[in-house]
Design an enzyme around this catalytic site. Structure first.
Site, mmCIF file in Angstrom:
data_model
loop_
_atom_site.group_PDB
_atom_site.id
_atom_site.type_symbol
_atom_site.label_atom_id
_atom_site.label_comp_id
_atom_site.label_asym_id
_atom_site.label_seq_id
_atom_site.Cartn_x
_atom_site.Cartn_y
_atom_site.Cartn_z
ATOM 1 N N ALA A 1 0.833 -1.197 0.000
ATOM 2 C CA ALA A 1 0.000 0.000 0.000
ATOM 3 C C ALA A 1 0.872 1.253 0.000
ATOM 4 C CB ALA A 1 -0.918 0.000 1.222
ATOM 5 N N CYS B 1 12.530 11.887 26.695
ATOM 6 C CA CYS B 1 13.198 10.994 27.652
ATOM 7 C C CYS B 1 14.683 11.359 27.756
ATOM 8 C CB CYS B 1 12.981 9.529 27.263
ATOM 9 S SG CYS B 1 13.313 8.353 28.599
ATOM 10 N N HIS C 1 7.136 9.472 27.104
ATOM 11 C CA HIS C 1 7.134 9.132 25.672
ATOM 12 C C HIS C 1 5.763 9.451 25.072
ATOM 13 C CE1 HIS C 1 11.025 7.005 25.284
ATOM 14 N NE2 HIS C 1 10.847 6.781 26.578
ATOM 15 N N GLU D 1 4.890 9.855 22.102
ATOM 16 C CA GLU D 1 4.629 9.157 20.841
ATOM 17 C C GLU D 1 3.778 7.907 21.025
ATOM 18 O OE1 GLU D 1 8.755 7.530 22.105
ATOM 19 O OE2 GLU D 1 7.545 9.350 22.333
#
Length: 543
Positions: A240, A381, A515, A517
């Site tokens: 994809a 971090c 973190h 993310e």
């Protein structure tokens, strides 16, 4: 009662079973079903926490403090369902539990064996905490035929008998390679893989065939005939344009329809896929672009920073811009010429988490470059800790500033944390204790300064973010660091642990101990990443 979908892989590894599981779960969820995804990992590590990122990619951390396989990140990003410690199990954890029981005498003198003891433990894991779900998707790591995965294959074979065929489904992901010299797609590897799986007692119901070229109707019929499945159950899976196009692609090929048909579900509503169309549109039709320099230690393997990369992409979606990520080796930046040549073209700089001393001086130099050149900077971090050390050395006059992670130091700006407060009470760790599972792990709250940059970004006074670290910024240095221009805008609720640092005199300079993310989603980008990419976009207009 929950229905179970068991996902196996054959021919070769890295076919994308985790992405397939996440995509199928999101399609079922889009039809109104309640879903959860689990990962069975056959390796003997208790968890991936002590493994090198070059061995296994990033370690994904859940709210409840589990160090898990990176596929759980795909699961969360695609479904929005927060993973739990019970959603990832390894052979190591299974055997550890069984041996502990044996030592206690729980087996009453019986001979402990793979069957039934190991397989029963695997089945208990699969079935636990599933009463409120419609579908549980269980991905088996590795490749069918691996000796390590045999107990897991046997366990799901037994589960299919225990639960009944109307409550279970087997999806097998295989490779249909294209032989350029012959100009043909070859189905034989898929046939052999299915034969191997069938010899272990599992007849797949659906085949997901990874291929580089469209799968002709004749080859599809051939696979169906030799593998004993319906032709409609042979689902082509071409590469994809992005991972976020995969759910729509699989829906277009009929994957979710075939799964529901196999379960005898004929009255399910059509899926509501508008948010996936919006995500794909934002990805494919950006209205600008930015370049982000990620100065890290494990840049040779992008899976080491998988969630970070996806969070940057999400930030781009929020601003409708394309994000070009440049992976930069921190060790090279100990040379000032290399530093300037590589960082000057960047619209923003990010220093991610990591462990160990290698590359640390290059990371500190990158922070200095971002501060002096007023380039948007994001430290995560270890990146936050490097920002504090850089500030201590260059704006607070502490020339020997360092961290005890790298050895003894006169000025431990960052030090080993041996106790901290949780909802369950004080947690304590010994300096010389085990490495695995001994960090500050999982979700912790932080209190934000209402007049800070991060306060305005979050629009909240309290936040909860996921942690994975063993060292903390030493709060005893906060006053002197703040006099040098750093502002600690986020603290643990008890005021002892610095969580966020920023520079008010800089366009965008933020370091976080956690973190962020790990909590970013394509349909709900993390506010810090959305703001960071917006700052990079503003920077690009100044260049």
């Amino acid at each position: 009662m929950a229905r179970f979908i068991f996902i196996t892989g054959g021919v070769v590894s890295s076919l994308g079973k985790g992405l397939m599981a996440a995509s199928l779960a999101s399609l079922l969820q889009a039809r109104g079903f309640r879903v959860r995804i689990r990962k069975f990992d056959p390796y003997l590590n208790v968890d991936p926490g002590t493994m090198s990122p070059y061995q296994h990619g990033e370690v994904y951390v859940t709210d409840d403090g589990a160090e898990t396989d990176l596929d759980l990140g795909h699961y969360e990003r695609f479904t929005g369902v927060s993973a739990k410690q019970s959603d990832n199990i390894t052979s190591g954890r299974i055997y550890q539990t069984i041996i502990q029981k044996e030592r206690r005498g729980d087996y009453l003198g019986a001979t402990v064996q793979v069957i039934p003891h190991v397989t029963d433990a695997i089945k208990e894991f699969a079935l636990a905490d599933t009463d409120d779900l419609d579908f549980v998707l269980c991905e088996i790591g590795g490749t069918v035929g691996d000796i390590e995965s045999l107990p897991f294959i046997e366990a799901i074979r037994q589960l299919r008998n225990d639960l009944g065929r109307d409550q279970t489904l087997s999806v097998h992901v295989t490779l249909v390679p294209y032989i350029a010299a012959a100009g043909e797609l070859k189905t034989k590897p898929t046939q052999h893989s299915v034969r191997e799986l069938t010899s272990l007692g599992i007849q797949p119901d659906v085949l997901l065939c990874r291929c580089e070229h469209p799968l002709p109707d004749g080859e599809r019929a051939k696979i169906a005939a030799f593998c004993n499945v319906r032709k409609e159950a042979v689902i082509p899976a071409l590469d994809a344009e992005s991972i976020y196009a995969v759910p729509l692609q699989y829906h277009g090929e009929g994957l979710d329809d075939e799964v529901l048909r196999a379960f005898g579900i004929t009255d399910a509503p059509d899926p509501e896929l508008s948010r996936w169309y919006d995500i794909v549109d934002r990805y494919n039709n950006p209205e600008g672009e930015v370049t982000i320099g990620v100065v890290g230690k494990y840049v040779g393997l992008q899976d080491a920073y998988k969630s970070l990369h996806e969070a940057l992409v999400h930030g781009g979606m929020a601003n409708r811009v394309k994000v070009n990520v440049k992976w930069l080796d921190a060790e090279l930046f100990e040379n000032e010429q290399e530093l300037a040549a590589n960082l000057e073209p960047m619209h923003a700089i990010l220093v991610p988490g990591g462990f160990g001393e290698r590359g640390s001086e290059g990371k500190i130099a990158s922070v200095k470059f971002a501060r002096e050149h007023r380039v948007p900077f994001f430290g995560i971090c270890l990146g936050m800790q490097m920002a504090c050390i850089e500030g201590a050395r260059n704006t607070s006059g502490i020339a020997d500033a360092s961290t005890t992670e790298f050895g003894e130091t006169k000025e431990p700006i960052v030090g080993l944390i041996t106790e901290w407060m949780t909802k369950e009470g004080v947690q304590e760790r010994e300096a010389g204790g085990d490495l695995g599972g001994t960090m500050r792990l999982g979700a912790y709250e932080a209190k934000l300064d209402g007049n800070s940059h991060v306060g305005s970004i979050y629009g909240a006074s309290h936040i909860s973010e996921r942690h994975r670290h063993r060292y903390e910024v030493n709060s005893g240095y906060m006053d002197v660091l703040q006099k040098g221009g750093l502002h600690f805008s986020g603290m643990s609720p008890d005021g002892r642990l610095p969580e966020i640092v920023e520079r008010p005199d800089h366009p965008w300079f933020i370091g976080v101990q956690f973190h962020p993310e790990l909590k970013s989603r394509p349909f709900d980008p993390h506010p810090l990443f959305a703001s960071f990419i917006k700052a990079a976009l503003d920077q690009s207009r100044l260049v």
